[in-house]
Design an enzyme around this catalytic site. Sequence first.
Site, PDB file in Angstrom:
ATOM      1  N   ASN A  43     -10.179  -0.611  -0.530  1.00 19.62           N
ATOM      2  CA  ASN A  43      -8.719  -0.561  -0.430  1.00 19.62           C
ATOM      3  C   ASN A  43      -8.101  -1.047  -1.746  1.00 19.62           C
ATOM      4  O   ASN A  43      -8.244  -2.212  -2.105  1.00 19.62           O
ATOM      5  CB  ASN A  43      -8.295  -1.463   0.743  1.00 19.62           C
ATOM      6  N   HIS A  81      -3.652   6.614   2.761  1.00 20.05           N
ATOM      7  CA  HIS A  81      -4.048   5.326   2.200  1.00 20.05           C
ATOM      8  C   HIS A  81      -5.473   5.027   2.650  1.00 20.05           C
ATOM      9  O   HIS A  81      -5.811   5.207   3.821  1.00 20.05           O
ATOM     10  CB  HIS A  81      -3.092   4.240   2.695  1.00 20.05           C
ATOM     11  N   CYS A 140       0.822  -1.229   0.000  1.00 23.39           N
ATOM     12  CA  CYS A 140       0.000   0.000   0.000  1.00 23.39           C
ATOM     13  C   CYS A 140       0.846   1.264   0.000  1.00 23.39           C
ATOM     14  O   CYS A 140       0.366   2.338  -0.363  1.00 23.39           O
ATOM     15  CB  CYS A 140      -0.921  -0.007   1.207  1.00 23.39           C
TER      16      CYS A 140
HETATM   17  O1  UT7 Z   1      -4.073  -1.927   3.265  1.00 24.35           O
HETATM   18  C1  UT7 Z   1      -3.196  -2.470   4.192  1.00 24.35           C
HETATM   19  C2  UT7 Z   1      -3.635  -2.208   5.504  1.00 24.35           C
HETATM   20  N1  UT7 Z   1      -4.889  -2.891   5.786  1.00 24.35           N
HETATM   21  C3  UT7 Z   1      -5.650  -2.383   6.667  1.00 24.35           C
HETATM   22  O2  UT7 Z   1      -5.357  -1.328   7.170  1.00 24.35           O
HETATM   23  C4  UT7 Z   1      -6.856  -3.156   7.132  1.00 24.35           C
HETATM   24  C5  UT7 Z   1      -6.864  -3.147   8.622  1.00 24.35           C
HETATM   25  N2  UT7 Z   1      -7.940  -3.868   9.264  1.00 24.35           N
HETATM   26  C6  UT7 Z   1      -9.240  -3.516   9.213  1.00 24.35           C
HETATM   27  O3  UT7 Z   1      -9.624  -2.614   8.480  1.00 24.35           O
HETATM   28  C7  UT7 Z   1     -10.179  -4.190  10.162  1.00 24.35           C
HETATM   29  O4  UT7 Z   1      -9.443  -4.949  11.088  1.00 24.35           O
HETATM   30  C8  UT7 Z   1     -11.229  -5.096   9.479  1.00 24.35           C
HETATM   31  C9  UT7 Z   1     -12.235  -4.260   8.742  1.00 24.35           C
HETATM   32  C10 UT7 Z   1     -10.539  -6.060   8.534  1.00 24.35           C
HETATM   33  C11 UT7 Z   1     -11.992  -5.888  10.528  1.00 24.35           C
HETATM   34  O5  UT7 Z   1     -12.554  -5.033  11.502  1.00 24.35           O
HETATM   35  P1  UT7 Z   1     -12.348  -5.356  13.066  1.00 24.35           P
HETATM   36  O6  UT7 Z   1     -13.094  -4.337  13.802  1.00 24.35           O
HETATM   37  O7  UT7 Z   1     -10.867  -5.425  13.303  1.00 24.35           O
HETATM   38  O8  UT7 Z   1     -13.073  -6.738  13.215  1.00 24.35           O
HETATM   39  P2  UT7 Z   1     -12.484  -8.147  13.680  1.00 24.35           P
HETATM   40  O9  UT7 Z   1     -11.494  -8.683  12.706  1.00 24.35           O
HETATM   41  O10 UT7 Z   1     -12.047  -8.007  15.105  1.00 24.35           O
HETATM   42  O11 UT7 Z   1     -13.780  -9.050  13.608  1.00 24.35           O
HETATM   43  C12 UT7 Z   1     -14.927  -8.759  14.380  1.00 24.35           C
HETATM   44  C13 UT7 Z   1     -16.029  -9.766  14.031  1.00 24.35           C
HETATM   45  C14 UT7 Z   1     -15.576 -11.220  13.994  1.00 24.35           C
HETATM   46  O12 UT7 Z   1     -16.592 -12.015  14.551  1.00 24.35           O
HETATM   47  P3  UT7 Z   1     -16.464 -12.589  16.050  1.00 24.35           P
HETATM   48  O13 UT7 Z   1     -15.242 -13.454  16.032  1.00 24.35           O
HETATM   49  O14 UT7 Z   1     -16.322 -11.388  16.929  1.00 24.35           O
HETATM   50  O15 UT7 Z   1     -17.739 -13.341  16.216  1.00 24.35           O
HETATM   51  C15 UT7 Z   1     -15.487 -11.526  12.510  1.00 24.35           C
HETATM   52  O16 UT7 Z   1     -15.704 -12.884  12.227  1.00 24.35           O
HETATM   53  O17 UT7 Z   1     -16.575  -9.480  12.745  1.00 24.35           O
HETATM   54  C16 UT7 Z   1     -16.613 -10.680  11.974  1.00 24.35           C
HETATM   55  N3  UT7 Z   1     -16.455 -10.347  10.572  1.00 24.35           N
HETATM   56  C17 UT7 Z   1     -17.489 -10.064   9.760  1.00 24.35           C
HETATM   57  N4  UT7 Z   1     -18.814 -10.030   9.965  1.00 24.35           N
HETATM   58  C18 UT7 Z   1     -19.607  -9.703   8.930  1.00 24.35           C
HETATM   59  C19 UT7 Z   1     -15.294 -10.210   9.869  1.00 24.35           C
HETATM   60  N5  UT7 Z   1     -15.571  -9.876   8.598  1.00 24.35           N
HETATM   61  C20 UT7 Z   1     -16.926  -9.780   8.510  1.00 24.35           C
HETATM   62  C21 UT7 Z   1     -17.793  -9.443   7.470  1.00 24.35           C
HETATM   63  N6  UT7 Z   1     -19.118  -9.424   7.716  1.00 24.35           N
HETATM   64  N7  UT7 Z   1     -17.363  -9.154   6.231  1.00 24.35           N
END
Ligand code: UT7
Length: 331
Positions: free
Chosen positions: A286, A256, A117
């Site tokens: 992204n 980004h 990125c």
């Molecule tokens: O470009 C390079 C850099 N990349 C980034 O900067 C991305 C950085 N990360 C993020 O943007 C975020 O971490 C995400 C958007 C990927 C995820 O958000 P989060 O608040 O960190 O959520 P999480 O990974 O802690 O997941 C929370 C919950 C999980 O369920 P449980 O285990 O709490 O029951 C996931 O399974 O959300 C669930 N989940 C979803 N639910 C519905 C993960 N993806 C989805 C989805 N739809 N698409």
Amino acid sequence: MRKSRKNIGIIGLGFYVPKKVLTNKDLEGMVDTSDEWITTRTGIKERRIAGPTESTSTLAFNAAKDALKDAKLAPEDLDLIIVATITPDMAFPATACFLQEMLGAKNAACFDMSAACAGFIYGLVTAQKFLQSGTYKNALVIGAEKLSSVTDWQDRNTCVLFGDGAGAAVLAPVENGGILASYLGCDGSMTELLMQPAGGSRMPASRQTVDDRMHFIKMRGNEVFKLAIKIMSDAACRALKACKLGVEDIDCFIPHQANMRILDAVARKMKLPLEKIYFNVAKYGNMSSAATAVALCEAYKCGRIRGGDIVVLDAFGAGLVWGAAVIQWQK
Ligand code: UT7
């Protein structure tokens, strides 16, 4: 970290995104997700997906033509082409070589840059050094990605995040302003947080790697999320300090575009008003190296950037790598 000597600026910008729009509603029919979850957790509403005949080089080509027109240069005027990408057309030759042929830029040296990125900013700073040294006069730097080709459309953790596109900048010596300072960094101890494991020399393609879905993006999103906030705000402040400027001097901050919550948190940490930030994550998701490039070009085309403005580019991604650049707009 180094302050510029000879002034090198951006004299032309262009971008291209594929026609096909994939909405959050469309994704609801593909994986167990919802428009509500994607919108509140990421700020993304839709993203663009390349067609079957499009590749990273064709996306780059469309952006490059736009940028050359804006710069009023012919392809033959280019001495250097850098394509920043993690989704090259092939492992080799470099995507920049395919692009050179499409453009007819027969006088240009060409190579790809793999800095995820942060690739567009790594590319800008690299080109700046070639131009400052007097080796070359005109350089084209492009961030281009067909991330849909390495996205696992069965993995809801990642497939809702990414999109395809390309942004291009033409660089040349300028009288005043241009790139004032930059800061590039890397922490290779965290490579496992974000990667495409298979297809390289460490894990060559095999039936097993395909069955195990190892040719797709794997990300430990939450860990990346926290590091992104800390590192992006730090990188921007270091680049500003290198040219004796502060956050209060920023006219337009172009980060980004990975996640709206990351950008909100970076703004709070830097004490930067949200009105100073250009956002387009809702439209495109992204796009890795293309994200900052497309955002810069859009901000410029819609009049958010004017002559004399202090523009800060800031990106972070797989590696982990990061980069920030402070530009005084001279057009
Ligand atoms: O470009 C390079 C850099 N990349 C980034 O900067 C991305 C950085 N990360 C993020 O943007 C975020 O971490 C995400 C958007 C990927 C995820 O958000 P989060 O608040 O960190 O959520 P999480 O990974 O802690 O997941 C929370 C919950 C999980 O369920 P449980 O285990 O709490 O029951 C996931 O399974 O959300 C669930 N989940 C979803 N639910 C519905 C993960 N993806 C989805 C989805 N739809 N698409």
